[in-house]
Design an enzyme around this catalytic site. Sequence first.
Site, PDB file in Angstrom:
ATOM      1  N   LYS A  90     -14.312 -22.683  31.478  1.00 60.21           N
ATOM      2  CA  LYS A  90     -13.106 -23.539  31.849  1.00 60.21           C
ATOM      3  C   LYS A  90     -11.776 -22.643  31.689  1.00 60.21           C
ATOM      4  O   LYS A  90     -11.639 -22.443  30.677  1.00 60.21           O
ATOM      5  CB  LYS A  90     -13.163 -24.767  30.894  1.00 60.21           C
ATOM      6  N   ARG A 113      -7.724 -13.979  45.339  1.00 58.61           N
ATOM      7  CA  ARG A 113      -8.876 -14.887  45.583  1.00 58.61           C
ATOM      8  C   ARG A 113     -10.025 -14.641  44.375  1.00 58.61           C
ATOM      9  O   ARG A 113     -11.286 -14.902  44.679  1.00 58.61           O
ATOM     10  CB  ARG A 113      -9.752 -14.868  47.092  1.00 58.61           C
ATOM     11  N   HIS A 166      -6.514 -34.840  22.728  1.00 59.13           N
ATOM     12  CA  HIS A 166      -5.799 -34.112  23.810  1.00 59.13           C
ATOM     13  C   HIS A 166      -4.375 -35.171  24.040  1.00 59.13           C
ATOM     14  O   HIS A 166      -3.337 -34.589  24.135  1.00 59.13           O
ATOM     15  CB  HIS A 166      -6.383 -33.914  25.027  1.00 59.13           C
ATOM     16  N   ARG A 177     -22.711 -31.349  28.551  1.00 49.50           N
ATOM     17  CA  ARG A 177     -21.416 -30.546  28.565  1.00 49.50           C
ATOM     18  C   ARG A 177     -20.358 -31.617  27.869  1.00 49.50           C
ATOM     19  O   ARG A 177     -19.454 -31.218  27.210  1.00 49.50           O
ATOM     20  CB  ARG A 177     -21.278 -29.803  29.498  1.00 49.50           C
ATOM     21  N   LYS A 188     -22.365 -23.364  21.538  1.00 48.15           N
ATOM     22  CA  LYS A 188     -21.593 -23.835  22.937  1.00 48.15           C
ATOM     23  C   LYS A 188     -22.253 -23.355  24.118  1.00 48.15           C
ATOM     24  O   LYS A 188     -22.328 -24.157  25.127  1.00 48.15           O
ATOM     25  CB  LYS A 188     -20.116 -23.422  22.605  1.00 48.15           C
ATOM     26  N   ASN A 226     -16.965 -32.803  24.161  1.00 49.30           N
ATOM     27  CA  ASN A 226     -15.502 -33.495  24.121  1.00 49.30           C
ATOM     28  C   ASN A 226     -15.359 -34.380  22.880  1.00 49.30           C
ATOM     29  O   ASN A 226     -14.598 -35.219  22.681  1.00 49.30           O
ATOM     30  CB  ASN A 226     -15.248 -34.395  25.383  1.00 49.30           C
TER      31      ASN A 226
HETATM   32  N1  GLY Z   1     -12.773 -22.130  27.994  1.00 53.79           N
HETATM   33  C1  GLY Z   1     -13.330 -23.260  27.339  1.00 53.79           C
HETATM   34  C2  GLY Z   1     -14.553 -23.915  27.927  1.00 53.79           C
HETATM   35  O1  GLY Z   1     -14.792 -23.437  28.767  1.00 53.79           O
HETATM   36  O2  GLY Z   1     -14.713 -24.878  27.434  1.00 53.79           O
END
Ligand code: GLY
Length: 336
Positions: free
Chosen positions: A130, A108, A239, A228, A214, A232
Amino acid sequence: MTKKTIRFSNASVDYYFAGGLFLLRKIIDQKNAVLITDENVFGHHQSKFKGWNTIVLKAGEEYKVQVAVDAVIEQLIEMEADRKTTLVGIGGGVITDLTGYVASIYMRGIKFGFVPTTLLALVDASIGGKNGIDVGEYKNMIGVIRQPSFILHDLIFLDTLPQNEWRNGFAEIIKHAAIKDASMFRALEENELTFYQKKKKAVCDLIQRNAMIKTKVVQDDEFESGERKLLNFGHTLGHALETQYELSHGEAISIGMTYAVSLSEQLKGFKQKERVVTLLEQYGLPTYARFNRDKVINVLRMDKKKEKDFINFILLEKVGKAVIEPILINKLYETL
Ligand code: GLY
């Protein structure tokens, strides 16, 4: 070495810029750590792993999948890794994503850190929390947003970085410049890839500048409700092309950015399209490509950035200033 502690909504991350892998012993307890890397990094730098518990994975985006996650978990169980264990991903974006994801679900959630070894991972993939895996042709379909405890830089890894990986990194650097930093865009225009490959100080400064661009965007909107999304830029079409046409990430988003600046010209009166396209080409990146729009639009329909029949597309108003534009998927189909 410069240490910066960055505060996110529910975690702090220690950034060690211009550090060195030797610092790992000071940051974490060697007995309670498992390093995760790939065959390429391990092959070039085997001696650096001496004395550490290490899991070596096959290299490549095609291994950023559930079977690799299962294999790592089995090895962690065999190694008797527990909740005191810290996982350290030493590699490019595939390794950092996979490590962060496994660490977030194993027992967990256990601690993790990154030593990004590619330019792309240094300026982008290691930052932001991410972490996840691909499912078939859908990139990053499964994952979490959870911050690492630390990010440790050691630019020695760039000495063995293949040429295409340099170009991949510059695709994200040009993206940051295009959406957020007009003066960095000008600096990139004045130089070229070989300059940054030869001048350690210049690449070191460039990496830190990009990591902080970033970081700032993520700090302001960690869970991607607005700002954020700008990161993209080039990624929506990129992608979809990446998984369909076996392009590298940098190549795919470079084509994606080219398409996005054309759309910016049509919809936002953007006047600097040629500057962006020229800069991408200056850094050895592809700009235009033939593709099957039905195949691509089908992938876009499952894009995480989709909301009902709209997709949030990132366009430029000018170099250094990006905006979010919801576009009907059917309308997008006509413009492809
Ligand atoms: N691991 C890449 C991001 O969080 O954008």
